[in-house]
Design an enzyme around this catalytic site. Sequence first.
Site, PDB file in Angstrom:
ATOM      1  N   HIS A 103      -7.507  -6.011   0.734  1.00  0.00           N
ATOM      2  CA  HIS A 103      -6.364  -5.105   0.666  1.00  0.00           C
ATOM      3  C   HIS A 103      -5.215  -5.537   1.578  1.00  0.00           C
ATOM      4  O   HIS A 103      -4.045  -5.402   1.216  1.00  0.00           O
ATOM      5  CB  HIS A 103      -6.814  -3.688   1.033  1.00  0.00           C
ATOM      6  CG  HIS A 103      -5.729  -2.662   0.932  1.00  0.00           C
ATOM      7  ND1 HIS A 103      -5.002  -2.452  -0.221  1.00  0.00           N
ATOM      8  CD2 HIS A 103      -5.236  -1.786   1.850  1.00  0.00           C
ATOM      9  CE1 HIS A 103      -4.118  -1.492  -0.026  1.00  0.00           C
ATOM     10  NE2 HIS A 103      -4.234  -1.075   1.229  1.00  0.00           N
ATOM     11  N   SER A 151       0.822  -1.197   0.000  1.00  0.00           N
ATOM     12  CA  SER A 151       0.000   0.000   0.000  1.00  0.00           C
ATOM     13  C   SER A 151       0.863   1.256   0.000  1.00  0.00           C
ATOM     14  O   SER A 151       1.644   1.472  -0.927  1.00  0.00           O
ATOM     15  CB  SER A 151      -0.966  -0.053   1.193  1.00  0.00           C
ATOM     16  OG  SER A 151      -2.023   0.860   1.035  1.00  0.00           O
TER      17      SER A 151
END
Length: 261
Positions: free
Chosen positions: A241, A88
């Site tokens: 995620h 990320s």
Amino acid sequence: MKLSHYAFGEENHDNGTIVVLHGLFGQARNWTAIARRLAEKYHVVTADLRNHGRSGWDGEMTYQAMAADIAELIRDVSDKPVHLIGHSMGGKASMVLALSQDADLIADLVIVDIAPVAYDHDYTGYINAMRAVDFDAVSRRAEVEDALSSGVSEKGVRQFLAQNVITDKDTGKMSWQVNIDAMANHLADITGWPGGAMASFDRDVLFISGATSHYVDAKDRDHIKSLFPKAAFTSIKGAGHWVHAEKPEAVLLTLSTFLNR
């Protein structure tokens, strides 16, 4: 900035050094289980990015600043190019470093569930909920999680955010270990992507995505390939995620296959 980090495995290992970077609101220790497994064959370093974990605080929270920190860390922990893994926000910082004049510090790159694009994600709700926690009224992490519930609906996210609480060993008072103000002031930078022309990175890059995540869209692949011509793509079934937390064994197998190619 000197980044706080943890080291696993034998220094100067024949297979080289792996450096692992977390995402927004994360910490180096989020990767400990995977790092210990990788350390069977590599020297592994997991780092706290600026304004996170045990690393120092600074008002600047741009990807250029984070990339400079990572470059300094790599020079400190290895005299050879490293295998760089970033999730990320840590993935974006890793890509900015790979596209800079310090690209030679990187042997190859693994980017976990992020792309070199701007997103419209809004973390203001998380920031506001964290700021609203009254640490005079809580003494346990579970109570911090409860306090976050007014602004953060997902239990898993509340638990994740609450990992950033530390307790002063002298006073017993809790506080945030992350620099909320710096994050709030740079949310546009964090969700964005630096503008301007960038060189390409001509070494191997693997993009790992969670199959149920929408952070890496197929429509972005041409753009990714323009910056990373040797990019390859894979997804992990059943993962969102936070791929490494949700499917650690699958991520470990994917990393091992890429690193041992």
